[in-house]
Design an enzyme around this catalytic site. Structure first.
Site, short mmCIF file in Angstrom:
data_model
loop_
_atom_site.label_atom_id
_atom_site.label_comp_id
_atom_site.label_asym_id
_atom_site.label_seq_id
_atom_site.Cartn_x
_atom_site.Cartn_y
_atom_site.Cartn_z
CB ALA A 113 9.79 -12.43 0.53
N PRO A 114 9.74 -10.42 3.12
CG PRO A 114 10.75 -8.58 4.15
CD PRO A 114 9.47 -9.02 3.50
NE ARG A 140 8.54 -9.37 -1.85
CZ ARG A 140 8.56 -8.44 -0.91
NH1 ARG A 140 9.25 -7.34 -1.11
NH2 ARG A 140 7.87 -8.58 0.21
CB CYS A 233 0.05 -3.75 5.41
SG CYS A 233 0.84 -3.92 3.81
C1 LIG Z 1 2.73 -8.44 2.44
S1 LIG Z 1 4.02 -9.18 1.59
C2 LIG Z 1 4.55 -10.42 2.69
C3 LIG Z 1 5.33 -9.93 3.86
C4 LIG Z 1 5.88 -11.06 4.71
N1 LIG Z 1 4.83 -11.96 5.13
C5 LIG Z 1 6.63 -10.58 5.93
O1 LIG Z 1 6.08 -10.60 7.02
O2 LIG Z 1 7.80 -10.22 5.80
C6 LIG Z 1 3.19 -10.11 0.37
C7 LIG Z 1 4.07 -11.02 -0.45
O3 LIG Z 1 3.25 -11.68 -1.42
C8 LIG Z 1 4.02 -11.88 -2.59
N2 LIG Z 1 3.15 -12.08 -3.76
C9 LIG Z 1 2.95 -11.26 -4.81
N3 LIG Z 1 2.12 -11.84 -5.70
C10 LIG Z 1 1.80 -13.05 -5.22
C11 LIG Z 1 1.00 -14.12 -5.70
N4 LIG Z 1 0.35 -14.05 -6.85
N5 LIG Z 1 0.92 -15.22 -4.94
C12 LIG Z 1 1.58 -15.30 -3.77
N6 LIG Z 1 2.33 -14.33 -3.26
C13 LIG Z 1 2.46 -13.21 -3.99
C14 LIG Z 1 4.86 -10.62 -2.69
O4 LIG Z 1 6.01 -10.83 -3.46
C15 LIG Z 1 5.17 -10.30 -1.24
O5 LIG Z 1 6.43 -10.81 -0.87
#
Ligand SMILES: C[S@@+](CC[C@H](N)C(=O)[O-])C[C@H]1O[C@@H](n2cnc3c(N)ncnc32)[C@H](O)[C@@H]1O
Length: 473
Positions: A113-114, A140, A233
């Site tokens: 997400a997103p 999300r 990031c």
């Molecule tokens: C950097 S963002 C992803 C952005 C997405 N790939 C994009 O391009 O739009 C990282 C994501 O990892 C999720 N996240 C948080 N904790 C996590 C966990 N324990 N395991 C997997 N995903 C997790 C977050 O909710 C977030 O949506």
């Protein structure tokens, strides 16, 4: 003017030489880079750009990517509602370029997400193969599902699971996996000032630990010979190079590979990994590593001690470990005859095509799913395949997703609106439109020929079926 924490600055000083550090700090006086990516699934090409309210400049590392200027608002244009482009930070576009998805492959976006990376992957798959887009957080996850719907992606499965649960469903299933990991977000300070408030040295340590838990789950789901791209990031070495160093010690069957377009980025301290620095390119901060899992034939090296103990601890929780791949489509019951008849009647009246199955009837919701899917029993699924519509008493009502996935020539009746007209904004706000001399029934509403939703015509009026939750205010 952006102020970043002293502790953060000290950490960057350990990575960059002094003159570079100064240039890095100056980058905080500049605006963040803005970008959009055109949608190849809808055949969108650069000729559309003059009709979008932006001053576009190509992003060098992404064929479909364009910068636009601060203050321009392409997200508030009807073409955005039609899924003709996705608003995405330009550095983030490099991640899927490094993954190099091919049509027909099975691809997992584990932290999706997103949906920036997921929509980009769907574009490369061209409706062939399968994209599993997973997001752990329910709110999300909803945004992810809506973004993939607007994009017109068909061969998708959107799941809402923690990685350690998902890995039990998909052992060695995927050709490629992207782990766009949750991270401390240091690279987004210009774009999301709230990331500065949120930042602390503890957060860096916490994210590094989380990433160390997520990566082994991705390993389990990757086929031998498969490719995994890990990205963040953020700038902290703990979440980037050190994370990958530890990973390679635990998983010697993986090797680093060069990243496509690396010439535009900075080499990081680990061979082949790259960093995207805001003072070196037009984009925000990122780290990318591309890894390949050795083919099973030459994977004679056993797991390291750390990994073995970690896996045995986790195995206790994994009742489904080692389950055999079962194809969902083989186990799907055929549709009840009347349901198929209502669906077919709708297609005959409103479309020039009957979107093909295998069909999945989930309650009163009808989907056309991918032949590729394994059994989804007990998995939290928020979207699978193409949502065709709802079975009502004696009739079929088409889904918004179906409108957004149709190509020109696939519908019978349409009302085309100009992107600059009042009518298109009235439609997006949920109002009825006057359409004299039109045949009645389900009608696609298009903007410059691209579908934005459904309407139903009766007595010279187009009743609005743009989803309530998406309406513009
Ligand atoms: C950097 S963002 C992803 C952005 C997405 N790939 C994009 O391009 O739009 C990282 C994501 O990892 C999720 N996240 C948080 N904790 C996590 C966990 N324990 N395991 C997997 N995903 C997790 C977050 O909710 C977030 O949506």
């Amino acid at each position: 003017m952006i102020n970043v924490p002293e502790e953060f600055q000290s950490r960057i000083k350990q990575i960059l030489p002094e003159d570079e550090f100064n240039r890095f700090m100056q980058s905080y006086q500049e605006n963040p880079a803005q970008g959009l990516r055109l949608n190849p699934l809808k055949g969108v090409n650069p000729e559309i750009l003059p009709s979008i309210p932006v001053t576009p400049t190509p992003v060098p590392w992404c064929d479909f990517g364009y910068y636009y200027e601060e203050g321009q608002r392409p997200g508030k244009h009807p073409f955005h509602a039609a899924g003709l482009y996705y608003i995405q930070e330009p550095s983030a576009m490099a991640v899927v370029e490094a993954l190099q998805p091919e049509p027909g492959e099975r691809i997992l976006d584990l932290c999706a997400a997103p949906g920036g990376k997921a929509t980009q992957i769907a574009g490369y798959l061209r409706h062939e193969g399968l994209l599993v887009a997973n997001e752990i957080h329910p709110k999300r996850n909803k945004a992810l599902s809506e973004n993939l719907e607007r994009w017109g992606a068909r061969n998708i499965l959107v799941t809402n699971e923690p990685p350690d649960k998902l890995s039990r469903w998909f052992p060695e299933y995927f050709d490629r996996i992207v782990v766009d990991a949750p991270c401390s977000g240091e690279g987004m300070f210009r774009k999301l000032p709230e990331a500065i408030e949120d930042w602390s040295e503890e957060k860096v340590a916490h994210c590094a630990a989380l990433q160390q838990e997520i990566l082994p789950e991705a390993v389990k789901m990757l086929k031998p010979g498969g490719v995994m791209v890990y990205s963040t990031c953020t700038f902290s070495a703990e979440e980037n190079e050190k994370q990958i160093e530890t990973f390679l010690e635990m998983y010697p069957e993986f090797t680093l590979e060069p990243v496509l377009c690396a010439e535009f980025f900075q080499a990081a301290t680990l061979p082949h990994t790259v960093r995207l620095w805001p003072h070196k390119l037009r984009g925000e901060g990122h780290f990318i590593a591309r890894l390949r899992k050795r083919n099973s034939l030459d994977s004679a090296i056993g797991p390291s001690v750390n990994r073995a103990s970690r896996e045995s601890a986790k195995a206790k929780k994994g009742p489904d470990r080692g389950r055999k791949e079962q194809n969902l489509s083989a186990s799907l019951p055929s549709l009840p005859a009347d349901v198929y008849r209502w669906y077919e009647r709708f297609c005959q009246e409103s479309l020039n095509t009957v979107p093909q199955g295998p069909y999945l009837l989930f309650g009163d919701q009808l989907y056309a799913v991918s032949e590729e899917l394994p059994s989804l029993e007990r998995l939290k699924v928020t979207r699978t395949g193409l949502h065709l519509g709802t079975i009502k008493k004696g009739r079929f009502e088409p889904a918004h997703a179906l409108a957004l996935a149709l190509s020109p020539g696939e519908w019978k009746k349409s009302v085309d609106l100009s992107p600059d007209s009042d009518e298109v904004y009235r439609y997006l706000r949920g109002e009825s439109l006057s359409v004299p001399n039109r045949d009645g029934g389900w009608t696609i509403v298009t903007v410059s020929g691209y579908p934005i939703g459904w309407g139903k015509v009766a007595e010279g009026q187009l009743k609005n079926h743009y989803p309530k939750g998406l309406r513009w205010t």
